[in-house]
Scaffold this motif. Structure first.
Motif, PDB file in Angstrom:
ATOM      1  N   HIS A   1       0.822  -1.209   0.000  1.00  0.00           N
ATOM      2  CA  HIS A   1       0.000   0.000   0.000  1.00  0.00           C
ATOM      3  C   HIS A   1       0.857   1.259   0.000  1.00  0.00           C
ATOM      4  CE1 HIS A   1      -3.786  -2.187   1.687  1.00  0.00           C
ATOM      5  NE2 HIS A   1      -3.771  -2.161   0.368  1.00  0.00           N
ATOM      6  N   GLY A   2       2.018   1.203   0.633  1.00  0.00           N
ATOM      7  CA  GLY A   2       2.980   2.293   0.531  1.00  0.00           C
ATOM      8  C   GLY A   2       2.715   3.496   1.406  1.00  0.00           C
ATOM      9  N   CYS A   3       1.942   3.356   2.472  1.00  0.00           N
ATOM     10  CA  CYS A   3       1.633   4.493   3.337  1.00  0.00           C
ATOM     11  C   CYS A   3       2.914   4.968   4.043  1.00  0.00           C
ATOM     12  CB  CYS A   3       0.582   4.102   4.366  1.00  0.00           C
ATOM     13  SG  CYS A   3      -0.865   3.296   3.640  1.00  0.00           S
ATOM     14  N   PRO A   4       3.335   6.220   3.873  1.00  0.00           N
ATOM     15  CA  PRO A   4       4.600   6.680   4.463  1.00  0.00           C
ATOM     16  C   PRO A   4       4.551   6.805   5.975  1.00  0.00           C
ATOM     17  CG  PRO A   4       3.432   8.510   3.462  1.00  0.00           C
ATOM     18  CD  PRO A   4       2.678   7.270   3.078  1.00  0.00           C
ATOM     19  N   TYR A   5       3.362   6.738   6.551  1.00  0.00           N
ATOM     20  CA  TYR A   5       3.208   6.880   8.002  1.00  0.00           C
ATOM     21  C   TYR A   5       3.151   5.537   8.724  1.00  0.00           C
ATOM     22  CZ  TYR A   5      -1.575   5.765   6.652  1.00  0.00           C
ATOM     23  OH  TYR A   5      -2.684   5.146   6.114  1.00  0.00           O
ATOM     24  N   CYS A   6       3.172   4.422   8.021  1.00  0.00           N
ATOM     25  CA  CYS A   6       2.875   3.114   8.614  1.00  0.00           C
ATOM     26  C   CYS A   6       3.814   2.784   9.774  1.00  0.00           C
ATOM     27  CB  CYS A   6       2.953   2.022   7.554  1.00  0.00           C
ATOM     28  SG  CYS A   6       2.568   0.370   8.193  1.00  0.00           S
ATOM     29  N   PHE A   7       3.241   2.533  10.952  1.00  0.00           N
ATOM     30  CA  PHE A   7       4.050   2.243  12.136  1.00  0.00           C
ATOM     31  C   PHE A   7       4.783   0.911  12.036  1.00  0.00           C
ATOM     32  CE2 PHE A   7      -0.039   0.247  12.992  1.00  0.00           C
ATOM     33  CZ  PHE A   7       0.312  -0.973  13.526  1.00  0.00           C
ATOM     34  N   ALA A   8       4.397   0.059  11.066  1.00  0.00           N
ATOM     35  CA  ALA A   8       5.052  -1.248  10.908  1.00  0.00           C
ATOM     36  C   ALA A   8       6.356  -1.155  10.122  1.00  0.00           C
ATOM     37  CB  ALA A   8       4.099  -2.223  10.211  1.00  0.00           C
ATOM     38  N   ARG A   9       6.618  -0.050   9.478  1.00  0.00           N
ATOM     39  CA  ARG A   9       7.818   0.067   8.646  1.00  0.00           C
ATOM     40  C   ARG A   9       9.113  -0.308   9.393  1.00  0.00           C
ATOM     41  NH1 ARG A   9       7.949   2.613   3.690  1.00  0.00           N
ATOM     42  NH2 ARG A   9       5.955   3.414   2.896  1.00  0.00           N
ATOM     43  N   PRO A  10       9.326   0.173  10.626  1.00  0.00           N
ATOM     44  CA  PRO A  10      10.590  -0.134  11.315  1.00  0.00           C
ATOM     45  C   PRO A  10      10.871  -1.616  11.491  1.00  0.00           C
ATOM     46  CG  PRO A  10       9.516   1.725  12.375  1.00  0.00           C
ATOM     47  CD  PRO A  10       8.525   1.173  11.388  1.00  0.00           C
ATOM     48  N   ALA A  11       9.833  -2.466  11.375  1.00  0.00           N
ATOM     49  CA  ALA A  11      10.061  -3.906  11.536  1.00  0.00           C
ATOM     50  C   ALA A  11      10.960  -4.464  10.439  1.00  0.00           C
ATOM     51  CB  ALA A  11       8.720  -4.648  11.548  1.00  0.00           C
ATOM     52  N   HIS A  12      11.025  -3.803   9.287  1.00  0.00           N
ATOM     53  CA  HIS A  12      11.902  -4.285   8.215  1.00  0.00           C
ATOM     54  C   HIS A  12      13.376  -4.195   8.601  1.00  0.00           C
ATOM     55  CE1 HIS A  12       9.472  -5.764   5.032  1.00  0.00           C
ATOM     56  NE2 HIS A  12      10.272  -5.397   4.048  1.00  0.00           N
ATOM     57  N   SER A  13      13.687  -3.382   9.602  1.00  0.00           N
ATOM     58  CA  SER A  13      15.072  -3.293  10.060  1.00  0.00           C
ATOM     59  C   SER A  13      15.566  -4.619  10.613  1.00  0.00           C
ATOM     60  CB  SER A  13      15.202  -2.217  11.142  1.00  0.00           C
ATOM     61  OG  SER A  13      14.978  -0.931  10.603  1.00  0.00           O
ATOM     62  N   PHE A  14      14.655  -5.406  11.184  1.00  0.00           N
ATOM     63  CA  PHE A  14      15.035  -6.712  11.720  1.00  0.00           C
ATOM     64  C   PHE A  14      15.417  -7.684  10.611  1.00  0.00           C
ATOM     65  CE2 PHE A  14      12.292  -4.990  15.094  1.00  0.00           C
ATOM     66  CZ  PHE A  14      13.123  -5.156  16.193  1.00  0.00           C
ATOM     67  N   LEU A  15      15.055  -7.349   9.371  1.00  0.00           N
ATOM     68  CA  LEU A  15      15.376  -8.189   8.223  1.00  0.00           C
ATOM     69  C   LEU A  15      16.583  -7.647   7.464  1.00  0.00           C
ATOM     70  CD1 LEU A  15      11.700  -8.599   6.942  1.00  0.00           C
ATOM     71  CD2 LEU A  15      12.979 -10.204   8.359  1.00  0.00           C
TER      72      LEU A  15
ATOM     73  N   TRP B   1     -19.202   1.540  15.097  1.00  0.00           N
ATOM     74  CA  TRP B   1     -18.319   2.133  16.093  1.00  0.00           C
ATOM     75  C   TRP B   1     -17.219   2.910  15.363  1.00  0.00           C
ATOM     76  CZ3 TRP B   1     -18.106  -3.031  14.886  1.00  0.00           C
ATOM     77  CH2 TRP B   1     -16.876  -3.522  14.415  1.00  0.00           C
ATOM     78  N   GLY B   2     -16.565   3.786  16.115  1.00  0.00           N
ATOM     79  CA  GLY B   2     -15.505   4.589  15.528  1.00  0.00           C
ATOM     80  C   GLY B   2     -14.418   4.877  16.550  1.00  0.00           C
ATOM     81  N   ALA B   3     -13.198   5.064  16.066  1.00  0.00           N
ATOM     82  CA  ALA B   3     -12.058   5.388  16.918  1.00  0.00           C
ATOM     83  C   ALA B   3     -11.041   6.149  16.078  1.00  0.00           C
ATOM     84  CB  ALA B   3     -11.440   4.124  17.502  1.00  0.00           C
ATOM     85  N   HIS B   4     -10.099   6.787  16.751  1.00  0.00           N
ATOM     86  CA  HIS B   4      -9.026   7.480  16.048  1.00  0.00           C
ATOM     87  C   HIS B   4      -7.696   7.173  16.731  1.00  0.00           C
ATOM     88  CE1 HIS B   4      -9.093  10.301  19.427  1.00  0.00           C
ATOM     89  NE2 HIS B   4      -7.938  10.783  18.980  1.00  0.00           N
ATOM     90  N   VAL B   5      -6.613   7.329  15.980  1.00  0.00           N
ATOM     91  CA  VAL B   5      -5.263   7.154  16.514  1.00  0.00           C
ATOM     92  C   VAL B   5      -4.410   8.303  15.984  1.00  0.00           C
ATOM     93  CG1 VAL B   5      -3.210   5.695  16.617  1.00  0.00           C
ATOM     94  CG2 VAL B   5      -5.484   4.637  16.596  1.00  0.00           C
ATOM     95  N   LEU B   6      -3.697   8.959  16.882  1.00  0.00           N
ATOM     96  CA  LEU B   6      -2.784  10.025  16.480  1.00  0.00           C
ATOM     97  C   LEU B   6      -1.574   9.430  15.758  1.00  0.00           C
ATOM     98  CD1 LEU B   6      -2.124  13.086  16.706  1.00  0.00           C
ATOM     99  CD2 LEU B   6      -0.912  12.549  18.825  1.00  0.00           C
ATOM    100  N   LEU B   7      -1.046  10.157  14.803  1.00  0.00           N
ATOM    101  CA  LEU B   7       0.126   9.716  14.047  1.00  0.00           C
ATOM    102  C   LEU B   7       1.242   9.248  14.974  1.00  0.00           C
ATOM    103  CD1 LEU B   7       1.696   9.541  11.323  1.00  0.00           C
ATOM    104  CD2 LEU B   7       2.423  11.902  11.769  1.00  0.00           C
ATOM    105  N   ARG B   8       1.779   8.070  14.671  1.00  0.00           N
ATOM    106  CA  ARG B   8       2.889   7.504  15.434  1.00  0.00           C
ATOM    107  C   ARG B   8       4.119   7.437  14.534  1.00  0.00           C
ATOM    108  NH1 ARG B   8       0.660   1.821  17.133  1.00  0.00           N
ATOM    109  NH2 ARG B   8       2.742   1.685  18.064  1.00  0.00           N
ATOM    110  N   LEU B   9       5.268   7.911  15.052  1.00  0.00           N
ATOM    111  CA  LEU B   9       6.495   7.939  14.254  1.00  0.00           C
ATOM    112  C   LEU B   9       7.655   7.281  15.010  1.00  0.00           C
ATOM    113  CD1 LEU B   9       6.370  11.565  12.760  1.00  0.00           C
ATOM    114  CD2 LEU B   9       5.674   9.414  11.665  1.00  0.00           C
ATOM    115  N   PRO B  10       7.585   5.979  15.245  1.00  0.00           N
ATOM    116  CA  PRO B  10       8.696   5.311  15.923  1.00  0.00           C
ATOM    117  C   PRO B  10       9.900   5.121  15.005  1.00  0.00           C
ATOM    118  CG  PRO B  10       7.044   3.711  15.285  1.00  0.00           C
ATOM    119  CD  PRO B  10       6.478   5.056  14.946  1.00  0.00           C
ATOM    120  N   HIS B  11      11.079   5.142  15.583  1.00  0.00           N
ATOM    121  CA  HIS B  11      12.334   4.778  14.928  1.00  0.00           C
ATOM    122  C   HIS B  11      12.529   5.504  13.589  1.00  0.00           C
ATOM    123  CE1 HIS B  11      12.803   1.919  18.121  1.00  0.00           C
ATOM    124  NE2 HIS B  11      11.706   1.266  17.795  1.00  0.00           N
ATOM    125  N   GLU B  12      12.694   4.751  12.505  1.00  0.00           N
ATOM    126  CA  GLU B  12      13.042   5.356  11.218  1.00  0.00           C
ATOM    127  C   GLU B  12      11.930   6.217  10.623  1.00  0.00           C
ATOM    128  OE1 GLU B  12      15.454   1.564  11.664  1.00  0.00           O
ATOM    129  OE2 GLU B  12      13.343   2.129  11.909  1.00  0.00           O
TER     130      GLU B  12
END
Length: 352
Positions: free
Chosen positions: A74-88, A253-264
């Motif tokens: 999907h290529g979302c530049p904000y994705c919090f899962a991106r830093p997991a690629h560092s383990f690879l 139902w509805g919810a929101h999450v503030l932008l998260r920018l861990p690590h890279e």
């Protein structure tokens, strides 16, 4: 002269992961061409030994999850899962969205884990780290096979996706919903098609996601909306409208999450922001720091999803009041775990 962003890709940089022994810095040597093609997606195998991941985080509503894929096209530049690629030993930037790992034996591993004598069922979150219905799923059908195993075991599952492809699996989801075994949250950070095109280049358009919500709701599948991430000065003004539009398309139902920018992500997201919205970049990052205790990210439990300070509390209050006005989050229900069974085990026990 500045090198342009890759067409159809989200990240504008490809920094080395934080565990890399060597670091490199990109610079313009004058050899790039305007028609440089976007890198092709590569499919790689993840030889996993187990498929259920457990956590004890106090601010997520599940203690186990299943992720059929690592990386997401999907290529979302904000994705919090991106830093997991560092383990690879790969970059959380372009590598994350162009080098996708899949777990081909995931359904068989899941069947084995669910069949263990000591296993106790509880709702499992499917596709939390990366989207289980990302583009490659259309061909691989890996998530569908996992869902079929969960249905066979009467195992409860909660799903988060931004893909319209999930409608393909209504033949599995609808019967599970009748038993109280499934819920789906559609990720909808924006209803602005232009912002969505830049922010989520290979994901379904907002209109298609809303249609997906309606299809799920009409089939009896409980569906909600996750307005995430909320980004100050970029899409925060859409919060009420996104919740309203989702409710009109069947969200319960509805919810929101503030932008998260861990690590890279502290490098990847600002680079994308400067490339796409240079006039807003400084304001976005300044406001984000005010909501994160002076930093771009605070990983503390209790605040990492919502932030802190006056603006963060205002955002929480806006979401709460809008949901109350729309009748969202008014139902009290939970997925059923009491129907769980290992196929064939009860019959075998009756023979003795």
């Amino acid at each position: 002269m500045k090198k342009p962003a890759m067409r159809g890709r989200g990240a504008t940089v490809n920094p080395a992961g934080r565990f890399a022994l060597q670091q490199s810095e990109e610079f313009d040597d004058g050899w790039w061409q305007d028609d440089e093609p976007s890198p092709q997606t590569r499919l790689l195998t993840d030889s996993a030994r187990t498929i259920i991941n457990y956590n004890n985080s106090p601010d997520v509503p599940f203690d186990r999850s299943i992720n059929p894929y690592r990386g997401c096209e999907h290529g979302c530049p904000y994705c919090f899962a991106r830093p997991a690629h560092s383990f690879l030993d790969l970059s959380p930037g372009l590598d994350f969205e162009t080098m996708i790992f899949h777990k081909p034996e995931a359904p068989e591993l899941l069947r084995c884990e669910l069949s263990k004598p000591g296993y106790r069922a509880a709702p499992v979150a499917l596709g939390i780290n990366t989207d289980g219905w990302q583009p490659l799923e259309k061909r691989l059908k890996l998530t569908r096979r996992i869902l079929a195993v969960l249905a066979e075991f009467n195992h409860p599952v909660s799903i988060v996706t931004k893909s319209a492809l999930i409608v393909r699996d209504l033949d599995l989801l609808a019967p599970m919903a009748e038993k109280g075994l499934v819920s789906v949250a559609i990720s909808l950070p924006t209803i602005d098609p232009e912002l969505a095109r830049r922010m989520e280049p290979r994901a379904a358009t907002p209109a298609r996601r809303l249609q997906t919500m309606r299809s799920l709701a009409d089939a009896g599948v409980p569906v909600g909306v996750l307005v995430a991430p909320v980004i100050p000065h970029l899409n925060d003004h859409e919060l009420e409208g996104a919740l309203q539009t989702a409710r009109d398309h069947g969200a319960r139902w509805g919810a929101h999450v503030l932008l998260r920018l861990p690590h890279e992500l502290k490098e990847i997201f600002p680079a994308w922001l400067t490339e796409n919205y240079p006039d807003r970049a400084a304001g976005v990052l300044r406001q984000l720091r005010e909501m994160r205790g002076g930093e771009l990210y605070d990983a503390g439990f209790g605040t990492r999803m919502s932030g802190q300070g006056i603006m963060a509390r205002l955002l929480i209050d806006r979401a709460r009041k809008t949901c109350a006005r729309l009748g969202l989050n008014s139902e009290e229900w939970q997925l059923r775990s009491d129907l769980f069974r290992v196929p064939g085990r009860a019959v075998q026990q009756q023979l003795f």
